[in-house]
Design an enzyme around this catalytic site. Sequence first.
Site, short mmCIF file in Angstrom:
data_model
loop_
_atom_site.label_atom_id
_atom_site.label_comp_id
_atom_site.label_asym_id
_atom_site.label_seq_id
_atom_site.Cartn_x
_atom_site.Cartn_y
_atom_site.Cartn_z
N HIS A 46 -24.86 37.24 -0.07
CA HIS A 46 -25.43 36.83 1.22
C HIS A 46 -25.90 38.06 1.99
O HIS A 46 -25.76 39.20 1.55
CB HIS A 46 -24.41 36.03 2.03
N THR A 49 -31.08 39.89 2.31
CA THR A 49 -31.96 40.62 1.39
C THR A 49 -31.19 41.50 0.42
O THR A 49 -30.06 41.89 0.69
CB THR A 49 -32.89 41.56 2.20
N ARG A 50 -31.84 41.84 -0.68
CA ARG A 50 -31.35 42.86 -1.62
C ARG A 50 -32.52 43.74 -2.02
O ARG A 50 -33.67 43.27 -2.07
CB ARG A 50 -30.75 42.23 -2.88
N HIS A 266 -23.39 52.29 0.78
CA HIS A 266 -23.19 51.81 -0.59
C HIS A 266 -21.89 52.45 -1.07
O HIS A 266 -21.81 53.68 -1.19
CB HIS A 266 -24.39 52.26 -1.43
N CYS A 310 -19.33 41.60 3.00
CA CYS A 310 -19.77 41.17 1.67
C CYS A 310 -18.89 41.88 0.64
O CYS A 310 -18.27 42.90 0.96
CB CYS A 310 -21.23 41.59 1.54
C1 LIG Z 1 -23.38 44.27 0.74
C2 LIG Z 1 -24.00 44.18 -0.61
C3 LIG Z 1 -25.23 44.77 -0.84
C4 LIG Z 1 -25.81 44.72 -2.11
N1 LIG Z 1 -27.04 45.26 -2.29
C5 LIG Z 1 -27.68 45.09 -3.46
C6 LIG Z 1 -29.02 45.48 -3.60
O1 LIG Z 1 -29.64 45.99 -2.65
N2 LIG Z 1 -29.65 45.26 -4.78
C7 LIG Z 1 -29.00 44.66 -5.82
O2 LIG Z 1 -29.62 44.48 -6.87
N3 LIG Z 1 -27.71 44.25 -5.71
C8 LIG Z 1 -27.04 44.44 -4.57
N4 LIG Z 1 -25.77 44.01 -4.40
C9 LIG Z 1 -25.05 43.43 -5.54
C10 LIG Z 1 -25.40 41.96 -5.75
O3 LIG Z 1 -25.53 41.30 -4.54
C11 LIG Z 1 -24.33 41.36 -6.66
O4 LIG Z 1 -24.41 42.04 -7.90
C12 LIG Z 1 -24.56 39.89 -6.93
O5 LIG Z 1 -24.77 39.20 -5.73
C13 LIG Z 1 -23.34 39.34 -7.66
O6 LIG Z 1 -23.58 38.00 -8.00
P1 LIG Z 1 -22.46 37.10 -8.69
O7 LIG Z 1 -23.14 35.91 -9.19
O8 LIG Z 1 -21.67 37.94 -9.63
O9 LIG Z 1 -21.45 36.75 -7.48
P2 LIG Z 1 -21.62 35.62 -6.36
O10 LIG Z 1 -23.04 35.46 -6.00
O11 LIG Z 1 -20.63 35.92 -5.30
O12 LIG Z 1 -21.22 34.29 -7.12
C14 LIG Z 1 -19.93 33.99 -7.56
C15 LIG Z 1 -19.79 32.48 -7.38
O13 LIG Z 1 -18.63 32.03 -8.06
C16 LIG Z 1 -18.10 30.95 -7.31
N5 LIG Z 1 -16.72 30.73 -7.73
C17 LIG Z 1 -15.68 31.57 -7.58
N6 LIG Z 1 -14.56 31.03 -8.12
C18 LIG Z 1 -14.91 29.82 -8.63
C19 LIG Z 1 -14.21 28.78 -9.30
N7 LIG Z 1 -12.88 28.86 -9.56
N8 LIG Z 1 -14.87 27.67 -9.66
C20 LIG Z 1 -16.20 27.54 -9.40
N9 LIG Z 1 -16.90 28.50 -8.75
C21 LIG Z 1 -16.28 29.62 -8.37
C22 LIG Z 1 -18.25 31.43 -5.87
O14 LIG Z 1 -18.16 30.37 -4.94
C23 LIG Z 1 -19.63 32.08 -5.92
O15 LIG Z 1 -20.65 31.16 -5.55
C24 LIG Z 1 -25.14 44.06 -3.16
C25 LIG Z 1 -23.91 43.45 -2.94
C26 LIG Z 1 -23.34 43.47 -1.67
C27 LIG Z 1 -22.01 42.80 -1.45
#
Ligand SMILES: Cc1cc2nc3c(=O)[nH]c(=O)nc-3n(C[C@H](O)[C@H](O)[C@H](O)COP(=O)(O)OP(=O)(O)OC[C@H]3O[C@@H](n4cnc5c(N)ncnc54)[C@H](O)[C@@H]3O)c2cc1C
Length: 374
Positions: A46, A49-50, A266, A310
């Site tokens: 959330h 933007t990224r 970061h 985040c």
């Molecule tokens: C502040 C911040 C800035 C960033 N900036 C960048 C950037 O500029 N560029 C870039 O490329 N990346 C960036 N990143 C990294 C990027 O945002 C993450 O790599 C990416 O969002 C991770 O996605 P994900 O699917 O692993 O996690 P998430 O999107 O968090 O998804 C995990 C999902 O699993 C679900 N879940 C958890 N447990 C269960 C369960 N037991 N059963 C069912 N569902 C479950 C959760 O509800 C959630 O929806 C940033 C991250 C952050 C926090």
Amino acid sequence: MPVTYDVIVVGLGAMGSATAYQLARRGVHVLGLDRFTPPHAFGSSHGETRIIREAYFEHPVYVPMVQRAYELWRDLEKESGTTLLRETGGVMIGRPDSDLVKGARHSAELHGLRYEMLTAGQVRERFPALHPESDMVAVWEPRAGVLFVDACIIAHLGQAQRYGAELRYEEPMLRWEPERDGIRVLTAQGEYRAQQLIITAGAWLSVFFPDLPLRVERQVLFWFDHASDSEMFTADRCPVHLWQFDGRRFFYGFPDLGNGVKVAFHHGGEITTVDAVRRRVEAGEMQETRAALRRFVPAADGTPLASTVCLYTNTPDEHFLIDRHPQHPQVLIASACSGHGFKFSPVVGELLADLAQDNQPRFDLSLFRKLAVG
Ligand SMILES: Cc1cc2nc3c(=O)[nH]c(=O)nc-3n(C[C@H](O)[C@H](O)[C@H](O)COP(=O)(O)OP(=O)(O)OC[C@H]3O[C@@H](n4cnc5c(N)ncnc54)[C@H](O)[C@@H]3O)c2cc1C
């Protein structure tokens, strides 16, 4: 009798939504489960933007992957009729021997990318909002830009459903059990069977795999109103910018896309867990960010507009984890975060779909295979 699928995807954030989409469009019978209703503000995806960037300082191996990501984001834009990516250009600023500048330049050279080296004076002249110190230089790349996170996840989920994926929200997986020829997943609402399970649960991965060497890190994002000359922060005059300073401190910021100037550090955040994380931003937490702004982006040191917490999920080497469970090969696990995974989510989805279908993955995954074969 439990309902049966080809693949169950657990976690429908950035990586899981892309995986469900990639599988469904190949005709795979997919069930996706999420504990909340994505996109939501409790995980890692959330905050509006990224950054997407091509001259990848972390390792040149990511360059072809990000190039594929650009293609897939553009395809998804066409398919969904939504704007997901805006190219603003990007500058990586630091001392000439910093990991950021050296690494970005190395990746650009190795892969023949378009880039320019700029002096501190040239940066100030071209991008008046940015004030590098005189011994800093910058790598400028034209294709870097901004991804709109909610739209990206909504597009992946919407298209996954259009191709027949069944998505169930507010239904967390409570546990999974291997079976002789597949997997059983239990939730409070029911029980599901599939041939394979893909777990993309982000910061919640450790709940299911406490032995994985993952560390959840609290990161705070801030939005500020610019103190003066709003023209400086329009996307055509202010590229996305990353800074390395004082050794290994990293800071980054965006142009003003309508809600103020977003900036953050970061890494350097508190190590925590999804259950224990402090979700509130305390008044004092902004001071360090303001100090960095005053030093490098002084016109953005205006009224604070918003902030949010985040989560990064870091591996020890900050490269992703994309692998099969060592004892249960019908289970795939991906943690593509370490603070830089979002831009790759369509590629991670494609890789996981290839692995699930026993296709040769498009990229060499050796950097990402972190689970010892038991
Ligand atoms: C502040 C911040 C800035 C960033 N900036 C960048 C950037 O500029 N560029 C870039 O490329 N990346 C960036 N990143 C990294 C990027 O945002 C993450 O790599 C990416 O969002 C991770 O996605 P994900 O699917 O692993 O996690 P998430 O999107 O968090 O998804 C995990 C999902 O699993 C679900 N879940 C958890 N447990 C269960 C369960 N037991 N059963 C069912 N569902 C479950 C959760 O509800 C959630 O929806 C940033 C991250 C952050 C926090």
